[in-house]
Design a protein around this motif. Structure first.
Motif, short mmCIF file in Angstrom:
data_model
loop_
_atom_site.label_atom_id
_atom_site.label_comp_id
_atom_site.label_asym_id
_atom_site.label_seq_id
_atom_site.Cartn_x
_atom_site.Cartn_y
_atom_site.Cartn_z
N ARG A 179 -9.30 -2.69 13.58
CA ARG A 179 -8.10 -3.41 14.01
C ARG A 179 -8.30 -4.92 13.93
NH1 ARG A 179 -6.68 1.33 13.26
NH2 ARG A 179 -5.60 2.59 14.84
N LYS A 180 -9.44 -5.40 14.38
CA LYS A 180 -9.70 -6.83 14.35
C LYS A 180 -9.71 -7.35 12.91
CE LYS A 180 -12.99 -10.31 16.08
NZ LYS A 180 -14.26 -10.52 16.84
N GLY A 181 -10.34 -6.61 12.03
CA GLY A 181 -10.37 -7.02 10.63
C GLY A 181 -8.99 -6.99 10.00
N ALA A 182 -8.19 -6.00 10.38
CA ALA A 182 -6.83 -5.90 9.85
C ALA A 182 -6.01 -7.12 10.24
CB ALA A 182 -6.17 -4.61 10.34
N MET A 232 -4.81 -5.60 4.90
CA MET A 232 -4.51 -5.21 6.28
C MET A 232 -4.41 -3.69 6.39
SD MET A 232 -1.01 -5.77 8.51
CE MET A 232 -0.19 -4.47 7.54
N HIS A 233 -3.68 -3.07 5.48
CA HIS A 233 -3.51 -1.62 5.52
C HIS A 233 -4.85 -0.90 5.33
CE1 HIS A 233 0.82 -1.46 5.83
NE2 HIS A 233 0.96 -2.28 4.80
N GLU A 234 -5.67 -1.41 4.44
CA GLU A 234 -6.97 -0.79 4.18
C GLU A 234 -7.85 -0.80 5.43
OE1 GLU A 234 -11.00 -1.97 1.72
OE2 GLU A 234 -9.07 -2.59 0.88
N LEU A 235 -7.94 -1.96 6.07
CA LEU A 235 -8.79 -2.09 7.25
C LEU A 235 -8.22 -1.33 8.44
CD1 LEU A 235 -9.69 -5.86 6.83
CD2 LEU A 235 -11.23 -3.91 6.54
N TRP A 236 -6.89 -1.34 8.59
CA TRP A 236 -6.25 -0.60 9.68
C TRP A 236 -6.54 0.90 9.54
CZ3 TRP A 236 -3.59 -2.50 13.91
CH2 TRP A 236 -2.88 -1.57 14.68
N LEU A 287 3.85 -3.25 11.05
CA LEU A 287 3.99 -3.06 9.61
C LEU A 287 3.03 -2.03 9.04
CD1 LEU A 287 4.82 -6.62 8.27
CD2 LEU A 287 6.24 -4.95 9.47
N THR A 288 2.14 -1.48 9.90
CA THR A 288 1.33 -0.34 9.47
C THR A 288 2.06 0.98 9.69
OG1 THR A 288 0.24 -0.45 11.63
CG2 THR A 288 -0.91 -1.47 9.77
N VAL A 289 3.18 0.95 10.43
CA VAL A 289 4.03 2.14 10.54
C VAL A 289 4.60 2.43 9.15
CG1 VAL A 289 6.12 3.08 11.58
CG2 VAL A 289 4.56 1.66 12.95
N PRO A 290 4.52 3.68 8.66
CA PRO A 290 4.89 3.96 7.27
C PRO A 290 6.24 3.41 6.82
CG PRO A 290 3.80 5.86 8.20
CD PRO A 290 3.96 4.88 9.33
N VAL A 291 7.27 3.51 7.67
CA VAL A 291 8.59 3.05 7.23
C VAL A 291 8.61 1.54 7.02
CG1 VAL A 291 9.53 2.82 9.57
CG2 VAL A 291 11.06 3.25 7.65
N TYR A 292 7.87 0.79 7.86
CA TYR A 292 7.81 -0.65 7.68
C TYR A 292 6.90 -1.03 6.52
CZ TYR A 292 10.49 -1.56 11.91
OH TYR A 292 11.49 -1.63 12.83
#
Length: 316
Positions: free
Chosen positions: A256-259, A247-251, A226-231
């Motif tokens: 990654r662990k925080g996301a 999630m997006h902010e931390l990713w 869901l971090t892929v832009p289309v998703y």
């Protein structure tokens, strides 16, 4: 249930070891076997085997990218499956993602909506046995004609997440294929395609009563997909933008662990079916109750025997 699908091949199970299970799928109540294409098996080979092992199953690709094969080769693959599984093969095509298309297959990921539309229109002509010479907006084909035309052209469905592609699927294809949605999201997707268009969805199922383990696996999948832009845009449209913002902010910051940790339990439980086999079946049925035509189970690895899990998840 009118349709009940399974994703093949199963995780951790050699392709050649699938025969006995696939032969039994129709008697268990399964109507469909679908494949995906990322970095495992190609989409067509498992279906070619299944076409001979279980002649009653409908077979489909969900999905084949429109960029990683030339238009003619894609038509040849589809015609071959349509020949060995007449009126039982569905070609699902879509854009895939920049990682798969560009990073792994050295193709240019440009104009995804237009490329999908043009590929669909080419396939309609080619699979009907026409000689195609056409300058499409995103590619050109000159004097292509299948040497082995299927007795009946296969259905062609489109991978679609948001209104533009969903409307294209409803207008020009034989159905829409989607994924990463909750039962309560189905009516919004259905609203874009109308009541009579087939809607297929791959649903991730983790058949275990260890909720912590299921949620941990679900979080890893959600953060990577869901971090892929289309998703990300899809779930913004579905109304999960705020729930997934952290999630997006931390990713994006490389954490990654925080996301993973930032994904709420409620989101995991909405998007990943988990629990006992009976609980999973009930949840799957709720997708159909909300307007999904064809649920396609994708069994996630739990350490259990995947063949036994497929049997336990069969419709009752």
């Amino acid at each position: 249930m009118k349709r009940w699908g399974i994703t093949i091949p199963l995780p951790g199970m050699p392709l050649t070891a699938h025969r006995e299970l696939i032969e039994r799928l129709p008697d268990l109540g399964y109507t469909d076997a679908w494949t995906a294409e990322t970095a495992g098996t190609d989409a067509f080979s498992p279906l070619l085997l299944a076409s001979q092992w279980a002649p009653r199953l409908r077979l489909g690709t969900a999905i084949v990218p429109v960029y990683t094969r030339g238009p003619g080769l894609l038509a040849m693959h589809a015609a071959t499956l349509a020949e060995v599984a007449p009126e039982r093969f569905v070609l699902g095509i879509g854009t895939s993602s920049p990682v798969i298309v560009s990073n792994w297959n050295a193709a240019e990921f440009t104009e995804p909506y237009a490329r999908t539309r043009d590929t669909l229109r080419f396939l309609r002509s080619a699979l009907a046995g026409e000689k195609v010479s056409e300058q499409y907006p995103t590619f050109s084909v000159q004097k292509f004609k299948l040497e082995r035309v299927p007795p009946k052209p296969p259905q062609v469905m489109l991978a679609a997440l948001r209104p533009g592609m969903l409307k294209l699927a409803a207008k020009e294809a034989d159905g829409a294929i989607t994924n990463w949605l909750a039962p309560t999201d189905v009516p919004k997707v259905r609203g874009e395609i109308g009541p009579d268009v087939e809607l297929v969805a791959r649903i991730f199922v983790c058949p275990t009563e260890d909720r912590s383990a299921a949620r941990a696996l679900g979080r890893m999948l959600i953060s990577s997909y869901l971090t892929v832009p289309v998703y990300a845009a899809f779930h913004e449209w579905l109304g999960r933008g705020e729930a997934l913002a952290k999630m997006h902010e931390l990713w994006a910051a490389g954490d990654r662990k925080g996301a993973n940790a930032a994904i709420p339990d409620e989101v995991v439980d909405e998007l990943i079916v988990h629990g006992s086999a009976a609980e999973c079946r009930e949840r799957l049925e709720s997708y159909v109750d909300n307007g999904l035509t064809t649920p396609v189970i994708s069994v996630l690895p739990t350490g259990g025997d995947p063949a036994e899990q497929v049997e336990a998840l069969a419709p009752r």
